[in-house]
Write a protein that holds these residues in place. Structure first.
Motif, PDB file in Angstrom:
ATOM      1  N   LEU A  80      14.086  43.823  23.582  1.00 46.20           N
ATOM      2  CA  LEU A  80      14.924  44.168  23.147  1.00 46.20           C
ATOM      3  C   LEU A  80      15.946  42.697  23.405  1.00 46.20           C
ATOM      4  CD1 LEU A  80      17.560  47.068  23.605  1.00 46.20           C
ATOM      5  CD2 LEU A  80      16.153  46.338  21.251  1.00 46.20           C
ATOM      6  N   SER A  81      15.819  42.018  24.453  1.00 47.46           N
ATOM      7  CA  SER A  81      16.434  41.117  24.063  1.00 47.46           C
ATOM      8  C   SER A  81      15.660  38.936  23.908  1.00 47.46           C
ATOM      9  CB  SER A  81      16.891  40.592  25.785  1.00 47.46           C
ATOM     10  OG  SER A  81      16.030  40.477  26.660  1.00 47.46           O
ATOM     11  N   MET A  82      14.529  39.650  23.704  1.00 47.91           N
ATOM     12  CA  MET A  82      13.242  38.864  23.520  1.00 47.91           C
ATOM     13  C   MET A  82      14.136  38.646  21.585  1.00 47.91           C
ATOM     14  SD  MET A  82       9.802  39.391  24.963  1.00 47.91           S
ATOM     15  CE  MET A  82       8.876  38.133  24.231  1.00 47.91           C
ATOM     16  N   VAL A  83      13.480  39.792  21.332  1.00 45.69           N
ATOM     17  CA  VAL A  83      13.623  39.880  19.891  1.00 45.69           C
ATOM     18  C   VAL A  83      15.225  39.611  19.033  1.00 45.69           C
ATOM     19  CG1 VAL A  83      14.554  41.599  18.197  1.00 45.69           C
ATOM     20  CG2 VAL A  83      12.879  41.827  18.945  1.00 45.69           C
ATOM     21  N   VAL A  84      16.288  39.047  19.854  1.00 42.62           N
ATOM     22  CA  VAL A  84      17.742  38.806  19.612  1.00 42.62           C
ATOM     23  C   VAL A  84      17.475  37.573  20.073  1.00 42.62           C
ATOM     24  CG1 VAL A  84      20.173  38.405  20.208  1.00 42.62           C
ATOM     25  CG2 VAL A  84      18.785  40.630  19.846  1.00 42.62           C
ATOM     26  N   GLY A  85      17.207  37.448  21.491  1.00 45.48           N
ATOM     27  CA  GLY A  85      17.484  35.380  22.206  1.00 45.48           C
ATOM     28  C   GLY A  85      16.819  34.517  21.385  1.00 45.48           C
ATOM     29  N   ILE A  86      14.658  34.996  21.765  1.00 41.41           N
ATOM     30  CA  ILE A  86      14.278  33.294  20.663  1.00 41.41           C
ATOM     31  C   ILE A  86      14.652  32.836  19.880  1.00 41.41           C
ATOM     32  CG2 ILE A  86      12.122  33.281  20.463  1.00 41.41           C
ATOM     33  CD1 ILE A  86      11.348  34.745  22.481  1.00 41.41           C
ATOM     34  N   ILE A 133      27.928  35.271  27.885  1.00 40.53           N
ATOM     35  CA  ILE A 133      28.142  36.305  27.821  1.00 40.53           C
ATOM     36  C   ILE A 133      27.117  36.842  28.518  1.00 40.53           C
ATOM     37  CG2 ILE A 133      27.637  38.619  26.893  1.00 40.53           C
ATOM     38  CD1 ILE A 133      29.312  37.557  24.477  1.00 40.53           C
ATOM     39  N   GLY A 134      26.310  36.888  28.721  1.00 38.33           N
ATOM     40  CA  GLY A 134      24.768  37.421  29.276  1.00 38.33           C
ATOM     41  C   GLY A 134      25.384  36.694  30.863  1.00 38.33           C
ATOM     42  N   GLN A 135      25.408  35.395  30.943  1.00 39.32           N
ATOM     43  CA  GLN A 135      25.752  34.868  32.301  1.00 39.32           C
ATOM     44  C   GLN A 135      27.039  35.764  33.166  1.00 39.32           C
ATOM     45  OE1 GLN A 135      24.885  30.490  31.805  1.00 39.32           O
ATOM     46  NE2 GLN A 135      24.080  30.801  33.722  1.00 39.32           N
ATOM     47  N   THR A 136      27.879  36.085  31.894  1.00 35.91           N
ATOM     48  CA  THR A 136      29.605  36.801  32.638  1.00 35.91           C
ATOM     49  C   THR A 136      29.449  37.633  33.178  1.00 35.91           C
ATOM     50  OG1 THR A 136      30.782  35.888  30.682  1.00 35.91           O
ATOM     51  CG2 THR A 136      30.297  33.738  32.604  1.00 35.91           C
ATOM     52  N   ILE A 137      29.301  38.971  32.020  1.00 35.52           N
ATOM     53  CA  ILE A 137      29.053  40.119  32.178  1.00 35.52           C
ATOM     54  C   ILE A 137      28.935  41.143  32.712  1.00 35.52           C
ATOM     55  CG2 ILE A 137      29.158  42.185  29.971  1.00 35.52           C
ATOM     56  CD1 ILE A 137      30.618  40.989  28.605  1.00 35.52           C
ATOM     57  N   GLY A 142      19.966  44.548  29.802  1.00 32.89           N
ATOM     58  CA  GLY A 142      18.912  42.786  28.761  1.00 32.89           C
ATOM     59  C   GLY A 142      19.661  41.987  28.710  1.00 32.89           C
ATOM     60  N   VAL A 143      21.568  42.010  28.446  1.00 29.39           N
ATOM     61  CA  VAL A 143      22.344  40.858  28.397  1.00 29.39           C
ATOM     62  C   VAL A 143      22.485  39.670  28.993  1.00 29.39           C
ATOM     63  CG1 VAL A 143      24.263  41.204  29.363  1.00 29.39           C
ATOM     64  CG2 VAL A 143      23.782  41.856  27.016  1.00 29.39           C
ATOM     65  N   PHE A 144      21.494  40.222  30.177  1.00 32.33           N
ATOM     66  CA  PHE A 144      21.423  38.837  31.227  1.00 32.33           C
ATOM     67  C   PHE A 144      20.376  38.343  30.751  1.00 32.33           C
ATOM     68  CE2 PHE A 144      19.230  36.688  35.471  1.00 32.33           C
ATOM     69  CZ  PHE A 144      20.751  35.461  35.221  1.00 32.33           C
ATOM     70  N   THR A 145      19.379  39.315  30.835  1.00 32.88           N
ATOM     71  CA  THR A 145      17.685  38.275  30.263  1.00 32.88           C
ATOM     72  C   THR A 145      17.708  37.080  28.485  1.00 32.88           C
ATOM     73  OG1 THR A 145      16.404  40.029  31.475  1.00 32.88           O
ATOM     74  CG2 THR A 145      14.929  38.909  29.471  1.00 32.88           C
ATOM     75  N   MET A 146      18.743  38.362  27.728  1.00 33.31           N
ATOM     76  CA  MET A 146      18.962  37.725  26.372  1.00 33.31           C
ATOM     77  C   MET A 146      19.742  36.743  26.338  1.00 33.31           C
ATOM     78  SD  MET A 146      21.375  37.476  24.003  1.00 33.31           S
ATOM     79  CE  MET A 146      22.719  38.175  24.729  1.00 33.31           C
ATOM     80  N   GLY A 147      20.844  36.538  27.660  1.00 31.40           N
ATOM     81  CA  GLY A 147      20.904  35.155  28.029  1.00 31.40           C
ATOM     82  C   GLY A 147      20.613  33.543  28.617  1.00 31.40           C
ATOM     83  N   ARG A 150      19.463  30.057  26.185  1.00 29.38           N
ATOM     84  CA  ARG A 150      19.548  28.397  26.853  1.00 29.38           C
ATOM     85  C   ARG A 150      18.602  28.388  26.652  1.00 29.38           C
ATOM     86  NH1 ARG A 150      24.316  27.874  31.301  1.00 29.38           N
ATOM     87  NH2 ARG A 150      25.982  29.242  29.829  1.00 29.38           N
ATOM     88  N   PHE A 151      17.292  28.695  27.480  1.00 31.34           N
ATOM     89  CA  PHE A 151      16.246  28.404  27.711  1.00 31.34           C
ATOM     90  C   PHE A 151      15.364  28.044  26.027  1.00 31.34           C
ATOM     91  CE2 PHE A 151      16.227  29.659  31.829  1.00 31.34           C
ATOM     92  CZ  PHE A 151      15.558  28.598  32.536  1.00 31.34           C
ATOM     93  N   THR A 152      15.421  29.005  25.356  1.00 28.63           N
ATOM     94  CA  THR A 152      14.074  28.446  23.819  1.00 28.63           C
ATOM     95  C   THR A 152      15.690  27.335  23.767  1.00 28.63           C
ATOM     96  OG1 THR A 152      14.113  31.260  23.856  1.00 28.63           O
ATOM     97  CG2 THR A 152      14.435  29.584  21.751  1.00 28.63           C
TER      98      THR A 152
END
Lengths: 316, 309
Positions: free
Chosen positions: A107-113, A137-141, A190-195, A199-201
């Motif tokens: 899920l986090s890859m599909v949204v994040g990348i 959001i990923g880093q603060t929630i 997964g919200v942290f990983t998504m964030g 950022r990295f991408t």
């Protein structure tokens, strides 16, 4: 390349040894393991019996040897509470954790990348703003709080997803597929990983955009689409491999809150139970097992990284 | 003769560095004004500090005083709520708003002292490893890599369970487990600086090791480390709440955001505000520190500024 692999494997073995030593010392230095492993109001005779049974009266080096040589062949000792080998308990819970971590990562890859790619290709656009918000959001929630909110909204109010528990759907012959019961815990986890992925991408796309070969591709008249998918994404994907590896390790070992909240029958839940029962033999086994898993995943990610990027020369 | 030239060279160099530093601070100030999100982060963070310091002035209630007759009151804007308890009361009739205000004390204490310990230990180890090299480096970095490759949460939860619930234990756990990241960054910076001209000339004019380390290298570590400090502090506040949520942080009587979440969780479906508001406090603080950290990174690290555009 072979030398790199070799040294990386040696390094991992040293790390494994370090983990065993650290966990061993942690249990010894913080007090008497026997009194940790029996109930709080055990009599001195009971404690002494446990000491004898566990071989705690032997010299430390003998104890460590017994512990380490056992762990290497998969003997992590017995759970005090369940009276079962700790490894059996762990393996029983492992599929649930792997399922949760995999769906979460997916899920986090599909949204994040894609979001990171869009943001990086159009700095200052609405996508860029969205990506920044997603990263924040990923880093603060806190994931444990998000889990509570998700339950409140989607389970209690809207009644779309179950509040807790794991259901699987067996297609045939023991092959099980995840059902919608995994969705809420996977989102919360997964919200942290998504964030991180956004950022990295985004930042690696921004960096690659200014490379000479991109200018060349542009001057050849390639379409934006081909430049982004063919050139930029492929190059940005390489550093992402190691990040995804690290994140998978994090997801596997970091689900203790989420598994407790959703009563998800995985390793994190087992750890929380073991701590609640003061079953420190099992706690120790889980700590060693997850460390081994994380170290192995990191090793595999590094190997994949080396294979994927032929430009990187690993010498000495 | 050489002696004089040498020392004057050092003075100019230090002067250069000082000018560079003031310029950087000025630049940071200008960026803060232009980059509104950094300014917002700073104001938000200061408001949390204010709440922690002046808690008894801000709220009239005692965070520990139970009042079962007023238990489980909803927030003021909901039916049955009252403006005397803006965010409602918890299952024991304690004012949720008051407990959140007092809870900031635990969070900030853990964040501040945890980071203080981690930064000092990490910096010392990183300086030794980076400057001496050799066996000390191999040993220290072996230890650092070991910590970094462990599953952080599992380790923290395990140690917290063994040591028992106390503020000091939580601070020590975070301080020690978090030193790895500071040691690694310090070492990297030291290695980079050791090859730079200003350190080489300091060596050539005969500056001693301690002078080089503390007069020349340490001040230049402030920039790279201060950004990490903000992010790590927000991570510690987050993990402290998480430990509290599992019942492994400060004792249950102490008002802390994690403890509030833990008790609110049981009433989630009927009295959701007991758990929602302390969570919002964590989000608010985390947001503040991240906005601040992002801005610091852009302001102090010229490289990321170039990438960011």
């Amino acid at each position: 390349m072979q030398r790199y692999l070799f040294s990386r494997v040696i390094q991992s073995i040293l790390l494994l040894f370090g983990v065993l030593l650290l966990v061993f010392l942690m249990m010894r230095l913080t007090g008497d393991p026997a009194s940790l492993m029996v109930s709080r109001n055990a009599s001195p005779e009971q404690i002494e019996a446990v000491r004898e049974e566990m071989g705690l009266n032997d010299p430390l080096i003998v104890q460590f040897w017994r512990f380490a040589s056992g762990a290497v062949v998969g003997d992590f000792g017995m759970s005090i509470r369940h009276r079962e080998p700790a490894l059996d308990l762990i393996l029983e819970r492992l599929p649930a954790t792997v399922e949760l971590a995999t769906v979460s990562l997916f899920l986090s890859m599909v949204v994040g990348i894609p979001l990171g790619l869009l943001a990086g290709s159009r700095p200052g656009s609405i996508w860029d703003a969205l990506a920044r918000i997603a990263g924040l959001i990923g880093q603060t929630i806190p994931n444990f709080w998000l889990a509570l909110i998700l339950i409140l909204v989607f389970s209690v109010q809207l009644r779309i997803f179950p509040t807790f528990g794991r259901e699987t759907w067996e297609i045939c012959c023991g092959v099980e597929l995840p059902t919608k019961s995994v969705i809420l815990p996977a989102i919360a986890l997964g919200v942290f990983t998504m964030g991180q992925l956004v950022r990295f991408t985004r930042s690696s796309v921004l960096e690659i955009r200014n490379e000479d070969y991109i200018r060349t591709a542009r001057s050849k008249g390639l379409s934006d689409r081909r430049i982004y998918l063919g050139h930029i994404l492929r190059n940005a994907a390489i550093p992402l491999i190691s990040i995804i590896g690290v994140q998978f390790g994090y997801l596997l070992s970091g689900s203790i809150y989420i598994e407790t909240i959703f009563s998800w029958p995985g390793l994190g839940n087992l750890l929380a139970e073991a701590i609640g029962n003061r079953d420190f033999a099992l706690v120790q086994a889980i700590a060693v097992f997850t460390s081994l898993a994380v170290i192995t995943i990191n090793l595999l990610a590094d190997v994949a990284y080396a294979v994927a990027d032929p430009r990187i020369k690993y010498g000495g | 003769m050489t002696q004089t030239t040498g020392s004057s060279a050092v003075t100019t160099m230090e002067l250069d560095r000082d000018v560079g530093f003031t310029r950087r601070v000025n630049h940071a100030g200008r960026l803060l004004w232009r980059d509104k999100s950094g300014l917002i982060g700073l104001i938000m963070f200061l408001s949390v500090v204010f709440a922690a310091v002046f808690a008894p002035v801000i709220t009239p209630y005692d965070p520990l005083k139970q009042n079962l007759r007023e238990a489980k009151m909803p927030p003021a804007w909901r039916e049955g709520g009252d403006w005397s308890h803006i965010l409602g009361t918890d299952n024991l009739g304690r004012d949720v708003y008051t407990r959140i205000i007092y809870g900031s004390r635990v969070s900030l204490t853990v964040g501040f002292f945890g980071v203080l310990i981690a930064t000092s230990l990490g910096m010392i180890l990183g300086l030794i490893a980076g400057y001496n090299g050799g066996k000390a480096d191999a040993l220290i970095m072996g230890f650092v890599n070991l910590i970094l490759s462990l599953p952080y949460l599992v380790v923290v939860v395990t140690v917290a369970a063994i040591l028992g619930r106390s503020l000091l234990n939580v601070i020590l756990i975070f301080g020690v487990t978090d030193l790895a990241i500071f040691a690694r960054i310090t070492r990297g910076e030291v290695l980079r600086m050791r090859e730079s001209d200003f350190i080489k000339s300091a060596v050539s004019v005969g500056s001693g090791t301690s002078r080089i380390l503390f007069r020349h290298i340490t001040p230049n570590l402030v920039g790279p480390l201060v950004t990490i400090v903000t992010f790590e502090m927000s991570a510690m506040i987050f993990y402290e709440a998480g430990l509290g949520f599992l019942g492994l942080s400060v004792p249950p009587t102490v008002p802390s955001w994690g403890n509030m979440l833990a008790s609110g969780r049981q009433y989630l479906t009927i009295y959701p505000w007991i758990a929602i508001f302390p969570g919002l406090a964590i989000v608010y603080t985390g947001l503040a520190m991240n906005l601040l950290g992002d801005w610091l990174r852009d302001a102090l690290d010229p490289r990321s500024r170039r990438v960011k555009k």
